[in-house]
Design a protein around this motif. Structure first.
Motif, PDB file in Angstrom:
ATOM      1  N   UNK A 101       0.823  -1.206   0.000  1.00 29.44           N
ATOM      2  CA  UNK A 101       0.000   0.000   0.000  1.00 29.44           C
ATOM      3  C   UNK A 101       0.855   1.251   0.000  1.00 29.44           C
ATOM      4  N   UNK A 102       0.289   2.376  -0.474  1.00 28.25           N
ATOM      5  CA  UNK A 102       1.016   3.641  -0.432  1.00 28.25           C
ATOM      6  C   UNK A 102       1.434   4.054   0.976  1.00 28.25           C
ATOM      7  N   UNK A 103       0.590   3.759   1.979  1.00 23.78           N
ATOM      8  CA  UNK A 103       0.945   4.150   3.338  1.00 23.78           C
ATOM      9  C   UNK A 103       2.131   3.347   3.871  1.00 23.78           C
ATOM     10  N   UNK A 104       2.262   2.108   3.431  1.00 26.35           N
ATOM     11  CA  UNK A 104       3.450   1.340   3.783  1.00 26.35           C
ATOM     12  C   UNK A 104       4.702   2.025   3.248  1.00 26.35           C
ATOM     13  N   UNK A 105       4.621   2.485   2.003  1.00 24.75           N
ATOM     14  CA  UNK A 105       5.766   3.169   1.412  1.00 24.75           C
ATOM     15  C   UNK A 105       6.095   4.423   2.191  1.00 24.75           C
ATOM     16  N   UNK A 106       5.095   5.222   2.524  1.00 20.85           N
ATOM     17  CA  UNK A 106       5.340   6.467   3.256  1.00 20.85           C
ATOM     18  C   UNK A 106       5.974   6.193   4.624  1.00 20.85           C
ATOM     19  N   UNK A 107       5.488   5.167   5.305  1.00 20.00           N
ATOM     20  CA  UNK A 107       6.057   4.814   6.604  1.00 20.00           C
ATOM     21  C   UNK A 107       7.497   4.354   6.442  1.00 20.00           C
ATOM     22  N   UNK A 108       7.758   3.507   5.470  1.00 18.30           N
ATOM     23  CA  UNK A 108       9.121   3.033   5.249  1.00 18.30           C
ATOM     24  C   UNK A 108      10.065   4.196   4.929  1.00 18.30           C
ATOM     25  N   UNK A 109       9.607   5.119   4.075  1.00 22.01           N
ATOM     26  CA  UNK A 109      10.450   6.247   3.711  1.00 22.01           C
ATOM     27  C   UNK A 109      10.704   7.174   4.899  1.00 22.01           C
ATOM     28  N   UNK A 110       9.723   7.351   5.763  1.00 21.38           N
ATOM     29  CA  UNK A 110       9.931   8.156   6.968  1.00 21.38           C
ATOM     30  C   UNK A 110      11.083   7.587   7.785  1.00 21.38           C
ATOM     31  N   UNK A 111      11.083   6.279   7.974  1.00 21.51           N
ATOM     32  CA  UNK A 111      12.095   5.636   8.804  1.00 21.51           C
ATOM     33  C   UNK A 111      13.461   5.633   8.126  1.00 21.51           C
ATOM     34  N   UNK A 112      13.487   5.378   6.832  1.00 25.59           N
ATOM     35  CA  UNK A 112      14.762   5.338   6.113  1.00 25.59           C
ATOM     36  C   UNK A 112      15.389   6.728   6.044  1.00 25.59           C
ATOM     37  N   UNK A 113      14.570   7.746   5.772  1.00 28.15           N
ATOM     38  CA  UNK A 113      15.098   9.106   5.724  1.00 28.15           C
ATOM     39  C   UNK A 113      15.569   9.582   7.097  1.00 28.15           C
ATOM     40  N   UNK A 114      15.072   8.950   8.158  1.00 33.32           N
ATOM     41  CA  UNK A 114      15.543   9.255   9.511  1.00 33.32           C
ATOM     42  C   UNK A 114      16.855   8.544   9.835  1.00 33.32           C
ATOM     43  N   UNK A 115      17.385   7.814   8.867  1.00 34.26           N
ATOM     44  CA  UNK A 115      18.669   7.153   9.059  1.00 34.26           C
ATOM     45  C   UNK A 115      18.596   5.809   9.743  1.00 34.26           C
ATOM     46  N   UNK A 116      17.388   5.261   9.939  1.00 33.11           N
ATOM     47  CA  UNK A 116      17.266   3.953  10.577  1.00 33.11           C
ATOM     48  C   UNK A 116      17.560   2.854   9.560  1.00 33.11           C
ATOM     49  N   UNK A 117      18.016   1.694  10.007  1.00 33.97           N
ATOM     50  CA  UNK A 117      18.262   0.591   9.068  1.00 33.97           C
ATOM     51  C   UNK A 117      16.993   0.281   8.276  1.00 33.97           C
ATOM     52  N   UNK A 118      17.150   0.052   6.991  1.00 36.71           N
ATOM     53  CA  UNK A 118      15.967  -0.194   6.174  1.00 36.71           C
ATOM     54  C   UNK A 118      15.305  -1.516   6.560  1.00 36.71           C
ATOM     55  N   UNK A 119      14.008  -1.502   6.805  1.00 32.70           N
ATOM     56  CA  UNK A 119      13.314  -2.754   7.163  1.00 32.70           C
ATOM     57  C   UNK A 119      13.093  -3.626   5.936  1.00 32.70           C
ATOM     58  N   UNK A 120      12.895  -4.891   6.182  1.00 29.65           N
ATOM     59  CA  UNK A 120      12.469  -5.794   5.116  1.00 29.65           C
ATOM     60  C   UNK A 120      10.971  -5.627   4.909  1.00 29.65           C
ATOM     61  N   UNK A 121      10.541  -5.789   3.672  1.00 27.76           N
ATOM     62  CA  UNK A 121       9.146  -5.534   3.298  1.00 27.76           C
ATOM     63  C   UNK A 121       8.368  -6.838   3.262  1.00 27.76           C
ATOM     64  N   UNK A 122       7.249  -6.873   4.008  1.00 30.72           N
ATOM     65  CA  UNK A 122       6.293  -7.976   3.958  1.00 30.72           C
ATOM     66  C   UNK A 122       6.953  -9.347   4.106  1.00 30.72           C
ATOM     67  N   UNK A 123       7.666  -9.500   5.202  1.00 35.08           N
ATOM     68  CA  UNK A 123       8.265 -10.790   5.556  1.00 35.08           C
ATOM     69  C   UNK A 123       7.200 -11.681   6.180  1.00 35.08           C
ATOM     70  N   UNK A 124       7.184 -12.953   5.817  1.00 38.76           N
ATOM     71  CA  UNK A 124       6.244 -13.911   6.399  1.00 38.76           C
ATOM     72  C   UNK A 124       6.821 -14.485   7.688  1.00 38.76           C
ATOM     73  N   UNK A 125       6.070 -14.343   8.770  1.00 39.52           N
ATOM     74  CA  UNK A 125       6.483 -14.876  10.068  1.00 39.52           C
ATOM     75  C   UNK A 125       5.915 -16.286  10.225  1.00 39.52           C
ATOM     76  N   UNK A 126       6.764 -17.217  10.657  1.00 38.31           N
ATOM     77  CA  UNK A 126       6.344 -18.612  10.793  1.00 38.31           C
ATOM     78  C   UNK A 126       6.464 -19.067  12.241  1.00 38.31           C
ATOM     79  N   UNK A 127       5.647 -20.061  12.611  1.00 36.57           N
ATOM     80  CA  UNK A 127       5.716 -20.580  13.975  1.00 36.57           C
ATOM     81  C   UNK A 127       6.822 -21.617  14.081  1.00 36.57           C
ATOM     82  N   UNK A 128       6.922 -22.263  15.241  1.00 32.87           N
ATOM     83  CA  UNK A 128       8.013 -23.214  15.481  1.00 32.87           C
ATOM     84  C   UNK A 128       7.939 -24.419  14.550  1.00 32.87           C
ATOM     85  N   UNK A 129       6.773 -24.697  14.014  1.00 29.43           N
ATOM     86  CA  UNK A 129       6.621 -25.813  13.088  1.00 29.43           C
ATOM     87  C   UNK A 129       6.811 -25.403  11.629  1.00 29.43           C
TER      88      UNK A 129
END
Length: 308
Positions: free
Chosen positions: A181-209
């Protein structure tokens, strides 16, 4: 002369087809642009305005810039007025409400029956009118929704001249695949322009199995940190909201921390969002987090209520 009056046409064509001036000026017709009319009752959509802008040009002219963006349905605001591009200066015309551009190497495609700029060319065209963050929103949308690769956007920007070319190249370097979504992009750009490490986009989280639990917007797996944009659609759909809460609790049980950002945290109070995420990344030991966030985000996110 047979004339399709459900499509925009110049007044002179109407006169040549035998329609009187009084009729063209009457309630049976409506103005699309100066000197261009269409039958009354036809909705004046972006497509119709693009057709109207092209009505007086030769066949190989095409709608470009903001006009093409509206036909494509891009998820960003565009400026007023219509734009047409022609291949040679000799085909340039002066028309009220239409800006005419000349570009010999431009490529056009047909969208909804209208010749418009190709998406990579449109990305470069809008760099002269759209700020950095919104240009990245456009690029992410092109990649996610239209199948354009980041490499194609980078290639299209490579030889673009001037300030707009530099902005296009900078924005293309931030474009990522899989952004929902566009808001995801805006949030990511806010954080990256603030000098924070760039996050990974839409990573799938899995359980112990190894079973997928949920895919989250932005994450730093090395610190088990998730940042999500949460829009009003979650609040308005109570059942979905409850499911999301249950999934978040399940993620918490596996050691992940989730920080939720709403529209206010991007438009009204971006500084607070930067500080919250920075503190969480530091606390979770994410590598390369600066001792203090950069202030470089401020020109791109003024944080005024008028931006809502």
């Amino acid at each position: 002369m047979e004339l399709d009056t459900t499509r925009p046409f110049p007044r002179w064509q109407g006169l040549r087809a035998g329609i009187s001036r009084a009729t063209l000026d009457g309630p049976g017709y409506q103005r699309v642009l100066h000197g261009v009319v269409i039958a009354a009752g036809v909705p004046i959509t972006p497509r119709v305005r693009a057709q109207g802008a092209l009505a007086c040009f030769f066949a190989h002219a095409f709608a470009s810039h903001a006009t093409a963006a509206r036909v494509w349905g891009v998820p960003i605001e565009t400026g007023p007025g219509e734009h047409v591009t022609v291949p040679v200066a000799g085909e340039r015309l002066r028309r009220d409400g239409v800006t005419c551009h000349v570009r010999a190497d431009a490529s056009a495609v047909v969208v909804d029956g209208v010749r418009v700029s190709s998406l990579p060319d449109l990305f470069v065209e809008l760099a002269g009118d759209v700020p950095l963050v919104e240009l990245v929103v456009l690029g992410d949308w092109m990649v996610r929704r239209k199948g354009i690769t980041p490499a194609r956007l980078i290639g299209a920007c490579r030889s673009a001249p001037g300030v707009a070319g530099r902005l296009a190249r900078r924005a293309a370097a931030y474009v990522r695949t899989g952004v929902d979504s566009p808001m995801e992009t805006r949030l990511r750009m806010l954080l990256v322009l603030a000098g924070l490490p760039e996050p990974r986009v839409n990573v799938t989280i899995r359980d112990v199995d190894g079973e997928p639990v949920r895919r989250f917007d932005l994450s730093w797996p090395e610190g088990k940190v998730i940042v999500e944009y949460d829009g009003r659609h979650h609040v308005e759909r109570e059942e979905q909201w409850e499911v999301d809460l249950a999934r978040r609790e399940e993620i918490d049980d596996h050691g992940w921390r989730i920080l939720v950002v709403v529209a206010r945290g991007i438009y009204r109070d971006p500084g607070s969002t930067v500080d919250r995420v920075w503190r969480l990344l530091r606390a979770r030991g994410v590598p390369d987090v600066p001792s203090r966030p950069s202030q470089a985000w401020r020109p791109h996110f003024p944080g005024h209520a008028s931006y809502l």
